[in-house]
Design an enzyme around this catalytic site. Sequence first.
Site, PDB file in Angstrom:
ATOM      1  N   ASN A   1      39.631  37.358  32.119  1.00 57.98           N
ATOM      2  CA  ASN A   1      39.705  38.492  31.339  1.00 57.98           C
ATOM      3  C   ASN A   1      40.955  39.320  31.835  1.00 57.98           C
ATOM      4  O   ASN A   1      41.383  38.922  32.932  1.00 57.98           O
ATOM      5  CB  ASN A   1      38.409  39.545  31.662  1.00 57.98           C
TER       6      ASN A   1
ATOM      7  N   LEU B   1      42.129  47.717  32.886  1.00 57.58           N
ATOM      8  CA  LEU B   1      41.419  48.707  33.554  1.00 57.58           C
ATOM      9  C   LEU B   1      41.622  49.896  32.346  1.00 57.58           C
ATOM     10  O   LEU B   1      41.890  50.821  32.394  1.00 57.58           O
ATOM     11  CB  LEU B   1      42.193  49.301  34.731  1.00 57.58           C
TER      12      LEU B   1
ATOM     13  N   CYS C   1      44.551  46.446  42.539  1.00 64.27           N
ATOM     14  CA  CYS C   1      45.404  47.145  41.567  1.00 64.27           C
ATOM     15  C   CYS C   1      46.729  46.938  42.167  1.00 64.27           C
ATOM     16  O   CYS C   1      47.095  47.165  43.382  1.00 64.27           O
ATOM     17  CB  CYS C   1      45.174  48.431  41.507  1.00 64.27           C
TER      18      CYS C   1
ATOM     19  N   THR D   1      29.463  38.404  35.031  1.00 63.33           N
ATOM     20  CA  THR D   1      29.592  37.472  33.641  1.00 63.33           C
ATOM     21  C   THR D   1      28.182  37.015  33.353  1.00 63.33           C
ATOM     22  O   THR D   1      28.123  36.911  32.027  1.00 63.33           O
ATOM     23  CB  THR D   1      30.564  36.445  34.067  1.00 63.33           C
TER      24      THR D   1
HETATM   25  C1  LIG Z   1      35.543  42.059  31.684  1.00 62.22           C
HETATM   26  C2  LIG Z   1      35.340  42.093  32.891  1.00 62.22           C
HETATM   27  C3  LIG Z   1      35.882  43.393  33.472  1.00 62.22           C
HETATM   28  C4  LIG Z   1      36.027  43.790  34.833  1.00 62.22           C
HETATM   29  N1  LIG Z   1      36.191  44.818  35.190  1.00 62.22           N
HETATM   30  C5  LIG Z   1      36.426  45.254  36.617  1.00 62.22           C
HETATM   31  C6  LIG Z   1      36.568  46.586  36.970  1.00 62.22           C
HETATM   32  O1  LIG Z   1      37.078  47.378  35.846  1.00 62.22           O
HETATM   33  N2  LIG Z   1      36.675  46.800  38.342  1.00 62.22           N
HETATM   34  C7  LIG Z   1      36.272  45.813  39.085  1.00 62.22           C
HETATM   35  O2  LIG Z   1      36.363  46.324  40.438  1.00 62.22           O
HETATM   36  N3  LIG Z   1      35.825  44.799  38.743  1.00 62.22           N
HETATM   37  C8  LIG Z   1      35.899  44.194  37.483  1.00 62.22           C
HETATM   38  N4  LIG Z   1      35.437  43.083  37.144  1.00 62.22           N
HETATM   39  C9  LIG Z   1      35.216  42.054  37.916  1.00 62.22           C
HETATM   40  C10 LIG Z   1      33.673  41.967  38.258  1.00 62.22           C
HETATM   41  O3  LIG Z   1      33.128  43.258  38.770  1.00 62.22           O
HETATM   42  C11 LIG Z   1      33.476  41.028  39.306  1.00 62.22           C
HETATM   43  O4  LIG Z   1      33.842  41.466  40.586  1.00 62.22           O
HETATM   44  C12 LIG Z   1      33.822  39.693  39.014  1.00 62.22           C
HETATM   45  O5  LIG Z   1      33.739  39.317  37.486  1.00 62.22           O
HETATM   46  C13 LIG Z   1      33.085  38.389  39.793  1.00 62.22           C
HETATM   47  O6  LIG Z   1      31.570  38.291  39.422  1.00 62.22           O
HETATM   48  P1  LIG Z   1      31.175  37.377  38.129  1.00 62.22           P
HETATM   49  O7  LIG Z   1      31.626  36.042  38.413  1.00 62.22           O
HETATM   50  O8  LIG Z   1      29.488  37.854  38.356  1.00 62.22           O
HETATM   51  O9  LIG Z   1      31.745  38.188  36.926  1.00 62.22           O
HETATM   52  C14 LIG Z   1      35.395  42.714  35.694  1.00 62.22           C
HETATM   53  C15 LIG Z   1      35.017  41.496  35.227  1.00 62.22           C
HETATM   54  C16 LIG Z   1      35.137  41.180  34.031  1.00 62.22           C
HETATM   55  C17 LIG Z   1      34.751  40.007  33.610  1.00 62.22           C
END
Ligand SMILES: Cc1cc2nc3c(=O)[nH]c(=O)nc-3n(C[C@H](O)[C@H](O)[C@H](O)COP(=O)(O)O)c2cc1C
Length: 316
Positions: A69, A73, A130, A266
């Site tokens: 992705n 933000l 960031c 995810t």
């Molecule tokens: C579509 C998407 C948007 C995300 N947006 C943010 C965000 O705004 N802020 C943040 O700290 N992490 C964001 N993340 C990261 C997730 O919070 C998480 O830390 C990361 O995806 C790992 O976990 P997972 O493999 O279970 O998704 C985003 C992840 C995805 C897939």
Amino acid sequence: MTDLSVSLGKLQLAFPTLMASGCYGSGEEYASFIDLSQVGGIVLKSVTRWPRLGNATPRLVPTPSGMLNAIGLQNPGIDWYLEHEVRKFADRPCAIIGSVAGFSVDDYGYITERLARRKEIAAIEVNISCPNVASEGETFACDPQLTKKVVELTRSVTDKPLIVKLSPNVTDIAAIAVQAQDAGADALAVINTVRAMSIDVDAWRPRLGNIAGGLSGAAIRPIALLAVYEVARAVRIPIVGQGGIETPNDALEFFLAGATAISIGTANFTDPRAPLRIVEGVRDYLQQRNLKSLKEITGKANVGFSNAHQYEGDEG
Ligand SMILES: Cc1cc2nc3c(=O)[nH]c(=O)nc-3n(C[C@H](O)[C@H](O)[C@H](O)COP(=O)(O)O)c2cc1C
């Protein structure tokens, strides 16, 4: 009775499961699929000082065992957020955790102070993945000194629990974790997404509009697990493990590595009931072993570390 409650500093959670930032909105869309009182809490999408439209499309690309992705933000900015969004969170039956993102140290202090003042917000997660515009776009989470500055400032503006979210895109995540802890973090979220890309071989161009993005899902689970393990060995504060957690077994690996709680991101996209399934499986595991609480397994793959002499990093 098996106790699945956990504490992240002063933040008490009835269940050890947080819904990861950017992957769950504020829970509204999921409420018809699962009972939100059965999750520990929801980490909201990161909010910035000014509104952001986000990156060029495509912003999401499926990859083997995960997804990329590069949302950029996208969010309405803190003013709109406080005026129109935050009050909607008052009736959620689980903890609501605000997520703050910034492009200067000052941004983090400003947004945290305003967001944390709201009673609907139980804690603040500080997303330091960031770029800092004042130092040629260097990511806060990649620099121990910048990490320290951001955490000291956010700590000074609120007494609410602060969870600092670390990036895996560093050489020594434990060193950054120690800086965050010493600057006043109550807990650490480990890890954010892993920098990655994908190329369309017919179009001869990157699949993401932004070229690079963040990899999430099962593909990053072993990376996240080692990060949790290494951070747990370096700090005293609780860790929220995350990165590809899909099953009870995945969650158990993170608890054993040293996570006090876990975040699910995810996996929610393909199975909205994943948080419930995971909690049920973890409960069964504890009951089958006559264990009364998660504390009995947290970090147990770490204890004593009797084979430390065998652990010299990777072999590759
Ligand atoms: C579509 C998407 C948007 C995300 N947006 C943010 C965000 O705004 N802020 C943040 O700290 N992490 C964001 N993340 C990261 C997730 O919070 C998480 O830390 C990361 O995806 C790992 O976990 P997972 O493999 O279970 O998704 C985003 C992840 C995805 C897939």
